[in-house]
Write a protein that holds these residues in place. Structure first.
Motif, PDB file in Angstrom:
ATOM      1  N   GLN A 239      -4.691 -14.700 -13.442  1.00  0.00           N
ATOM      2  CA  GLN A 239      -3.679 -13.690 -13.888  1.00  0.00           C
ATOM      3  C   GLN A 239      -3.190 -12.836 -12.810  1.00  0.00           C
ATOM      4  N   TYR A 240      -4.087 -12.558 -11.701  1.00  0.00           N
ATOM      5  CA  TYR A 240      -3.412 -11.797 -10.363  1.00  0.00           C
ATOM      6  C   TYR A 240      -3.371 -12.563  -9.187  1.00  0.00           C
ATOM      7  N   ARG A 241      -2.848 -13.929  -9.326  1.00  0.00           N
ATOM      8  CA  ARG A 241      -2.833 -14.722  -8.188  1.00  0.00           C
ATOM      9  C   ARG A 241      -1.361 -14.523  -7.665  1.00  0.00           C
ATOM     10  N   ASN A 242      -1.074 -14.989  -6.442  1.00  0.00           N
ATOM     11  CA  ASN A 242      -0.112 -15.054  -5.738  1.00  0.00           C
ATOM     12  C   ASN A 242       0.763 -16.157  -6.239  1.00  0.00           C
ATOM     13  N   ARG A 243       2.091 -16.418  -5.459  1.00  0.00           N
ATOM     14  CA  ARG A 243       3.083 -17.183  -5.751  1.00  0.00           C
ATOM     15  C   ARG A 243       2.537 -18.536  -5.601  1.00  0.00           C
ATOM     16  N   HIS A 244       1.515 -18.758  -4.701  1.00  0.00           N
ATOM     17  CA  HIS A 244       1.012 -20.053  -4.372  1.00  0.00           C
ATOM     18  C   HIS A 244      -0.164 -20.611  -5.117  1.00  0.00           C
ATOM     19  N   ASN A 245      -0.483 -19.636  -6.258  1.00  0.00           N
ATOM     20  CA  ASN A 245      -1.147 -19.938  -7.293  1.00  0.00           C
ATOM     21  C   ASN A 245      -2.624 -20.011  -7.230  1.00  0.00           C
ATOM     22  N   PHE A 246      -3.174 -20.075  -6.049  1.00  0.00           N
ATOM     23  CA  PHE A 246      -4.768 -20.224  -5.953  1.00  0.00           C
ATOM     24  C   PHE A 246      -5.355 -19.083  -5.166  1.00  0.00           C
ATOM     25  N   MET A 247      -4.655 -18.119  -4.912  1.00  0.00           N
ATOM     26  CA  MET A 247      -5.018 -16.853  -3.940  1.00  0.00           C
ATOM     27  C   MET A 247      -4.842 -15.889  -4.817  1.00  0.00           C
ATOM     28  N   ILE A 248      -5.380 -14.585  -4.855  1.00  0.00           N
ATOM     29  CA  ILE A 248      -5.337 -13.476  -5.270  1.00  0.00           C
ATOM     30  C   ILE A 248      -4.462 -12.463  -4.354  1.00  0.00           C
ATOM     31  N   PHE A 249      -3.111 -12.136  -5.183  1.00  0.00           N
ATOM     32  CA  PHE A 249      -2.242 -11.437  -4.251  1.00  0.00           C
ATOM     33  C   PHE A 249      -2.760 -10.013  -3.747  1.00  0.00           C
ATOM     34  N   GLY A 250      -2.308  -9.539  -2.720  1.00  0.00           N
ATOM     35  CA  GLY A 250      -2.599  -8.471  -1.986  1.00  0.00           C
ATOM     36  C   GLY A 250      -2.510  -7.096  -2.933  1.00  0.00           C
ATOM     37  N   GLY A 251      -1.526  -7.017  -3.685  1.00  0.00           N
ATOM     38  CA  GLY A 251      -1.274  -5.749  -4.598  1.00  0.00           C
ATOM     39  C   GLY A 251      -2.388  -5.649  -5.466  1.00  0.00           C
ATOM     40  N   PHE A 252      -3.060  -6.688  -5.887  1.00  0.00           N
ATOM     41  CA  PHE A 252      -4.248  -6.484  -6.903  1.00  0.00           C
ATOM     42  C   PHE A 252      -5.284  -5.882  -6.195  1.00  0.00           C
ATOM     43  N   LEU A 253      -5.533  -6.324  -4.839  1.00  0.00           N
ATOM     44  CA  LEU A 253      -6.533  -5.761  -3.967  1.00  0.00           C
ATOM     45  C   LEU A 253      -6.465  -4.202  -3.834  1.00  0.00           C
ATOM     46  N   LEU A 254      -5.141  -3.829  -3.509  1.00  0.00           N
ATOM     47  CA  LEU A 254      -4.709  -2.669  -3.224  1.00  0.00           C
ATOM     48  C   LEU A 254      -5.027  -1.741  -4.436  1.00  0.00           C
ATOM     49  N   LYS A 255      -4.863  -2.125  -5.576  1.00  0.00           N
ATOM     50  CA  LYS A 255      -4.961  -1.408  -6.865  1.00  0.00           C
ATOM     51  C   LYS A 255      -6.517  -1.421  -7.157  1.00  0.00           C
ATOM     52  N   ALA A 256      -7.163  -2.382  -6.924  1.00  0.00           N
ATOM     53  CA  ALA A 256      -8.619  -2.393  -7.173  1.00  0.00           C
ATOM     54  C   ALA A 256      -9.418  -1.391  -6.182  1.00  0.00           C
ATOM     55  N   THR A 257      -8.949  -1.564  -4.954  1.00  0.00           N
ATOM     56  CA  THR A 257      -9.657  -0.559  -3.770  1.00  0.00           C
ATOM     57  C   THR A 257      -9.268   0.874  -4.140  1.00  0.00           C
ATOM     58  N   PHE A 258      -7.948   1.045  -4.426  1.00  0.00           N
ATOM     59  CA  PHE A 258      -7.369   2.511  -4.518  1.00  0.00           C
ATOM     60  C   PHE A 258      -8.325   3.172  -5.785  1.00  0.00           C
ATOM     61  N   GLU A 259      -8.738   2.356  -7.068  1.00  0.00           N
ATOM     62  CA  GLU A 259      -9.096   3.041  -8.354  1.00  0.00           C
ATOM     63  C   GLU A 259     -10.661   3.235  -8.003  1.00  0.00           C
ATOM     64  N   LEU A 260     -11.172   2.402  -7.194  1.00  0.00           N
ATOM     65  CA  LEU A 260     -12.684   2.596  -6.786  1.00  0.00           C
ATOM     66  C   LEU A 260     -12.803   3.706  -5.757  1.00  0.00           C
ATOM     67  N   ALA A 261     -11.831   3.981  -4.693  1.00  0.00           N
ATOM     68  CA  ALA A 261     -11.797   4.920  -3.946  1.00  0.00           C
ATOM     69  C   ALA A 261     -11.502   6.326  -4.706  1.00  0.00           C
ATOM     70  N   PHE A 262     -10.546   6.412  -5.595  1.00  0.00           N
ATOM     71  CA  PHE A 262     -10.523   7.534  -6.408  1.00  0.00           C
ATOM     72  C   PHE A 262     -11.860   7.853  -7.078  1.00  0.00           C
ATOM     73  N   CYS A 263     -12.329   6.954  -7.790  1.00  0.00           N
ATOM     74  CA  CYS A 263     -13.677   7.221  -8.527  1.00  0.00           C
ATOM     75  C   CYS A 263     -14.913   7.763  -7.508  1.00  0.00           C
ATOM     76  N   CYS A 264     -14.584   7.329  -6.110  1.00  0.00           N
ATOM     77  CA  CYS A 264     -15.977   7.626  -5.188  1.00  0.00           C
ATOM     78  C   CYS A 264     -15.517   9.098  -4.857  1.00  0.00           C
ATOM     79  N   ALA A 265     -14.155   9.470  -4.566  1.00  0.00           N
ATOM     80  CA  ALA A 265     -13.989  10.927  -4.258  1.00  0.00           C
ATOM     81  C   ALA A 265     -14.198  11.771  -5.413  1.00  0.00           C
TER      82      ALA A 265
END
Length: 428
Positions: free
Chosen positions: A258-284
């Protein structure tokens, strides 16, 4: 839409063709007769309006528990928008991926729910494989008036790289044709960013030891640790000093299509930004026992792609606090004057790696650096040599970003004016 083919269809085609999209092949698939003539900045301009104030169900996807806009979801949209803009510049025959987020900055905090306009374009491309894309998020003004400087909520710059779909090697893209004075300023800023990143890669802590001042700071903090544990002194570690190793938070999750990029078999960068941001928020928040306010995403990199079906591991660490624990320029320890400091800027470093489930191969996928503001005085203290290197690296980043703030403000005004000119050119 971010993807063009249902995943089940893409999966069946991949199984029928017997081609592994995650592997590199020797035969190039990009046409040799591609049109590489120079493009104008206006050719890649794209604008999207999110009618959040008008559509409560759309708004539902963007709200956090407090009824405010969820920044991680906006980061996903910005990355998706940068992909649209990149393909408008390069064409569809190449694979374009996010290589880095140079900076995301909050210009004016959003204090009310309103419609948002996301816009951007390619502002630096020399004809090689990479390009810089400048974007902004702004309130949609009422009655069709223009977006003013105060309406701009967020500005950012993404670096995208174009690859051959089969060989996964960098491939040339059309250069930019710069026409106006504002465009020349934006192009020059992108050039400066590109050169600064090249110089920075030569002075990383993997290649050079800490300088004299940094070594003195490390020694001063080490002495402070000894003092805290010296039975012959009455000095003990203050409650608002926290050891770095106790600040870490971890997460792991399987990467679903569900979080793949337009090439279908890789995760798109925006999902990684969202996941890392929310973990960073929790860490802070865990570090400070308070609600942090996001200030910026500092230069961050995407090192390797994340395949669909792999396991993503994230580690968030409090890397640096400002004011720091010790300051060689001050006459005394910063902690001696900590009661006068009401606010603390904290930098959270999130390291990511991905593991192939079948074979257990692990590789790093990126490092993301988020800065938050805390309404309290709190300090982080490294203890091991590795932690000191994390602290020094974060300190360098803080200093480097501070020196670029003036340039960024000027560039923001230029981007804002250029966006006005662009929109006027489209509507007139």
């Amino acid at each position: 839409m971010r993807v063009k083919t249902p995943y089940i269809e893409a999966l069946r085609k991949q199984q029928e063709d017997g081609v592994d999209p995650t592997k590199k092949y020797s035969e190039q698939s990009t046409p040799s007769d591609r049109n590489l003539s120079p493009r104008k900045m206006s050719d890649s301009y794209h604008r999207v309006v999110l009618p959040l104030a008008q559509d409560p169900w759309l708004l539902d996807n963007y709200l956090n528990a407090n009824g405010h806009i969820r920044l991680g979801t906006l980061f996903m949209d910005l990355d998706a928008l940068s992909g649209i803009i990149a393909y408008k510049h390069t064409g569809e025959s190449v694979t374009t991926v996010t290589a880095a987020v140079d900076r995301i900055t909050i210009n004016h905090p959003l204090k009310e729910l309103c419609d948002l306009e996301l816009s951007g374009r390619v502002t630096y491309a020399t004809g090689r494989s990479s390009m810089e894309i400048s974007l902004q998020v702004a309130r949609v003004p009422q009655n069709g008036s223009k977006v003013c400087k105060e309406d701009v909520l967020m500005t950012c710059a993404f670096t995208m790289v174009s690859l051959d779909p089969k060989t996964k090697k960098p491939i040339n893209i059309p250069p930019l044709q710069v026409n106006t004075e504002d465009e020349r300023r934006l192009f020059k800023l992108g050039e400066n960013n590109y050169n600064a990143k090249k110089e920075l890669s030569k002075t990383t802590l993997r290649k050079q030891t800490p300088n004299d001042q940094e070594s003195d700071l490390i020694h001063a903090m080490w002495l402070k640790q000894l003092e805290y544990h010296d039975a012959n002194t009455s000095v003990r570690k203050p409650e608002n000093v926290v050891y770095m190793d106790s600040t870490r938070l971890y997460s792991s999750q399987i990467m679903q299509p569900q979080y793949r990029n337009r090439h279908n078999f890789m995760i798109f960068g925006g999902f990684l930004l969202k996941a890392t941001f929310e973990l960073a928020f929790c860490c802070a928040a865990s570090f400070s026992h308070s609600r942090p306010s996001f200030l910026s995403l500092d230069p961050s990199t995407f090192d390797n792609p994340v395949p669909v079906g792999s396991v993503l591991y994230l580690t968030a660490t409090v890397a640096y606090t400002d004011p720091p624990l010790v300051d060689l320029d001050a006459k005394s320890s910063v902690m001696d004057d900590h009661k006068k400091s009401q606010y603390t800027k904290v930098q959270i470093r999130v390291d990511s790696k991905v593991r192939d489930i079948e074979h257990g191969h692990t590789k790093p996928t990126g490092q993301f650096n988020y800065t938050f503001l805390l309404e309290k005085s709190i300090k982080v203290m490294p203890r091991t040599y590795s932690e000191f290197m994390i602290w020094v690296d974060a300190r360098r980043r803080v200093e480097r970003v501070a020196t670029l703030m003036d340039e960024s403000e000027i560039a923001g005004e230029t981007r804002h004016k250029a966006t006005h000119d662009e929109k006027r050119g489209i509507t007139e």
